[in-house]
Design an enzyme around this catalytic site. Structure first.
Site, PDB file in Angstrom:
ATOM      1  N   THR A   1      34.780  21.868  56.908  1.00  0.00           N
ATOM      2  CA  THR A   1      35.077  23.050  56.085  1.00  0.00           C
ATOM      3  C   THR A   1      34.385  24.282  56.653  1.00  0.00           C
ATOM      4  O   THR A   1      35.007  25.335  56.839  1.00  0.00           O
ATOM      5  CB  THR A   1      34.611  22.815  54.642  1.00  0.00           C
ATOM      6  OG1 THR A   1      35.225  21.623  54.141  1.00  0.00           O
ATOM      7  CG2 THR A   1      34.996  23.982  53.759  1.00  0.00           C
ATOM      8  N   THR A   2      33.099  24.167  56.943  1.00  0.00           N
ATOM      9  CA  THR A   2      32.331  25.300  57.459  1.00  0.00           C
ATOM     10  C   THR A   2      32.809  25.713  58.844  1.00  0.00           C
ATOM     11  O   THR A   2      32.633  26.862  59.251  1.00  0.00           O
ATOM     12  CB  THR A   2      30.837  24.952  57.471  1.00  0.00           C
ATOM     13  OG1 THR A   2      30.463  24.471  56.176  1.00  0.00           O
ATOM     14  CG2 THR A   2      29.974  26.152  57.806  1.00  0.00           C
TER      15      THR A   2
ATOM     16  N   TYR B   1      45.678  19.526  47.444  1.00  0.00           N
ATOM     17  CA  TYR B   1      46.869  20.277  47.020  1.00  0.00           C
ATOM     18  C   TYR B   1      47.892  19.406  46.302  1.00  0.00           C
ATOM     19  O   TYR B   1      48.321  19.736  45.202  1.00  0.00           O
ATOM     20  CB  TYR B   1      47.540  21.019  48.191  1.00  0.00           C
ATOM     21  CG  TYR B   1      48.695  21.883  47.719  1.00  0.00           C
ATOM     22  CD1 TYR B   1      48.453  23.093  47.080  1.00  0.00           C
ATOM     23  CD2 TYR B   1      50.017  21.471  47.879  1.00  0.00           C
ATOM     24  CE1 TYR B   1      49.500  23.860  46.609  1.00  0.00           C
ATOM     25  CE2 TYR B   1      51.071  22.226  47.411  1.00  0.00           C
ATOM     26  CZ  TYR B   1      50.806  23.430  46.768  1.00  0.00           C
ATOM     27  OH  TYR B   1      51.841  24.184  46.294  1.00  0.00           O
TER      28      TYR B   1
ATOM     29  N   TYR C   1      34.602  12.097  52.385  1.00  0.00           N
ATOM     30  CA  TYR C   1      34.094  13.431  52.047  1.00  0.00           C
ATOM     31  C   TYR C   1      34.695  13.838  50.708  1.00  0.00           C
ATOM     32  O   TYR C   1      35.880  14.151  50.618  1.00  0.00           O
ATOM     33  CB  TYR C   1      34.482  14.414  53.145  1.00  0.00           C
ATOM     34  CG  TYR C   1      34.076  15.853  52.934  1.00  0.00           C
ATOM     35  CD1 TYR C   1      33.137  16.231  51.980  1.00  0.00           C
ATOM     36  CD2 TYR C   1      34.623  16.852  53.728  1.00  0.00           C
ATOM     37  CE1 TYR C   1      32.768  17.552  51.797  1.00  0.00           C
ATOM     38  CE2 TYR C   1      34.267  18.181  53.565  1.00  0.00           C
ATOM     39  CZ  TYR C   1      33.346  18.527  52.608  1.00  0.00           C
ATOM     40  OH  TYR C   1      32.987  19.845  52.439  1.00  0.00           O
TER      41      TYR C   1
ATOM     42  N   ARG D   1      37.033  22.007  46.377  1.00  0.00           N
ATOM     43  CA  ARG D   1      37.989  22.478  47.375  1.00  0.00           C
ATOM     44  C   ARG D   1      39.293  21.682  47.362  1.00  0.00           C
ATOM     45  O   ARG D   1      40.364  22.248  47.559  1.00  0.00           O
ATOM     46  CB  ARG D   1      37.365  22.411  48.780  1.00  0.00           C
ATOM     47  CG  ARG D   1      36.291  23.471  48.998  1.00  0.00           C
ATOM     48  CD  ARG D   1      35.823  23.478  50.442  1.00  0.00           C
ATOM     49  NE  ARG D   1      34.809  24.497  50.680  1.00  0.00           N
ATOM     50  CZ  ARG D   1      35.061  25.756  51.014  1.00  0.00           C
ATOM     51  NH1 ARG D   1      36.307  26.163  51.139  1.00  0.00           N
ATOM     52  NH2 ARG D   1      34.075  26.604  51.222  1.00  0.00           N
TER      53      ARG D   1
ATOM     54  N   LYS E   1      29.960  11.649  52.201  1.00  0.00           N
ATOM     55  CA  LYS E   1      29.400  12.986  52.027  1.00  0.00           C
ATOM     56  C   LYS E   1      29.819  13.416  50.625  1.00  0.00           C
ATOM     57  O   LYS E   1      30.990  13.701  50.372  1.00  0.00           O
ATOM     58  CB  LYS E   1      29.929  13.968  53.069  1.00  0.00           C
ATOM     59  CG  LYS E   1      29.447  15.403  52.816  1.00  0.00           C
ATOM     60  CD  LYS E   1      30.104  16.414  53.737  1.00  0.00           C
ATOM     61  CE  LYS E   1      29.653  17.835  53.383  1.00  0.00           C
ATOM     62  NZ  LYS E   1      30.320  18.864  54.225  1.00  0.00           N
TER      63      LYS E   1
ATOM     64  N   ILE F   1      24.828  16.566  55.020  1.00  0.00           N
ATOM     65  CA  ILE F   1      25.716  17.310  55.912  1.00  0.00           C
ATOM     66  C   ILE F   1      25.674  18.744  55.416  1.00  0.00           C
ATOM     67  O   ILE F   1      26.178  19.065  54.344  1.00  0.00           O
ATOM     68  CB  ILE F   1      27.124  16.708  55.934  1.00  0.00           C
ATOM     69  CG1 ILE F   1      27.060  15.284  56.513  1.00  0.00           C
ATOM     70  CG2 ILE F   1      28.056  17.585  56.771  1.00  0.00           C
ATOM     71  CD1 ILE F   1      28.406  14.591  56.622  1.00  0.00           C
TER      72      ILE F   1
END
Length: 293
Positions: A44-45, A107, A133, A138, A163, A205
């Site tokens: 993501t980052t 989504y 994750y 998100r 994570k 993380i």
């Protein structure tokens, strides 16, 4: 399989949005030298949502090449399309990654059964270990504890860690109770890492580790050694930075912070991500000063 301070690496772009390979290699060298215990490219980052598949796994390959086996590489590889996720796993393997970081489908919002079936399909021919994750803020899908336990129990040699960015600390204990103390639990929230480790986590993380890798690694070492007093001191030193790095849409704030600690770092962002607000930048400057950075 994994532990300690694991930066979710930012992806350096120039002002035109082009990937800067030299800056990325320099970032990886710095992270390894400062004590980071693994690397996560294209999460993501790392603005994976704005990368083409070719770009994404070229960047993973560069990360693997620069790491040179000194630390493991966990490649961001998730998708909301199970077939694409399977292809991403193969691409991560071909790029040389040691494991893949996989979100549940976003989504399209599958049920818990759909989440299980997604990961069941990936496990059938998984070429790499998978770190689940869970980041409901998100993805708008949440791998509930019963579902996570079901996934890991069914395929224990594939799903080796989580994570957890759910923000629900009791899940560390729920997962431990069902899967045992040896199942690898990594925090996905820097601000909760102290409490997460205290209840059974073994690392993070981290976004903050991009900016403060030495302090983040020292914090994780103190936790692992059971030195609660030292860990608390480091937590307090870093806590304002943990908060400030999410004072605007990430990764804008962390890229601004990178330019403050590494002035030559290219701080371009790809739309729709933008430079942080003035208030956010002021909060980051104050937090960096508080941390001695």
């Amino acid at each position: 399989m994994f532990s300690g301070s694991i930066p979710a690496l930012v992806t350096p772009f120039d002002s035109a949005g082009a990937f800067d390979e030299s800056a990325y290699r320099d970032l990886i060298e710095w992270q390894v030298a400062e004590g980071s215990s693994a690397l996560v490219p294209c999460g993501t980052t790392g603005e994976a949502a704005t990368l083409t598949q070719a770009e994404q796994f070229a960047i993973v390959r560069i990360c693997v090449d620069q790491a040179r086996g000194r630390v493991p590489v966990i490649a961001g590889a998730g998708s909301n399309d199970t077939r694409v996720a399977a292809a991403n796993l193969r691409a991560a393997k071909e790029a040389g990654a040691d494991a893949a970081l996989m979100v549940p489908p976003y989504y399209n919002r599958p049920s818990q059964e759909g989440i299980f079936r997604h990961f069941e399909a990936l496990a059938q021919d998984a070429p790499l270990p998978i770190v689940l994750y869970n980041v409901p803020a998100r993805t708008v899908t949440d791998i509930l504890p019963d579902t996570l336990v079901r996934i890991v129990t069914a395929f224990p040699h594939v799903f080796v860690a989580v994570k957890d960015a759910s923000g629900v600390l009791q899940r560390v204990s729920q997962h431990r109770a069902a899967l045992g103390a040896n199942f690898c639990q990594l925090s996905g929230n820097d601000d909760l890492a102290l409490a997460y480790n205290a209840t059974g986590g073994v690392g993070c993380i981290s976004v903050t580790a991009n900016v403060a890798p030495r302090l983040s690694a020292a914090f994780q070492r103190a936790c692992a050694a059971g030195n609660a007093a030292a860990a608390l001191v480091l937590h307090d030193r870093l806590f304002p930075l943990h908060v400030a790095l999410f004072s605007d849409a990430s990764p804008g704030p962390v890229k601004y912070a990178m330019t403050r600690v590494r002035p030559d770092f290219p701080a371009g962002l790809r739309l729709p991500m933008t430079w942080p607000s003035e208030a956010s930048r002021q909060a980051i400057d104050a937090a960096l000063a508080h941390a001695g950075l």
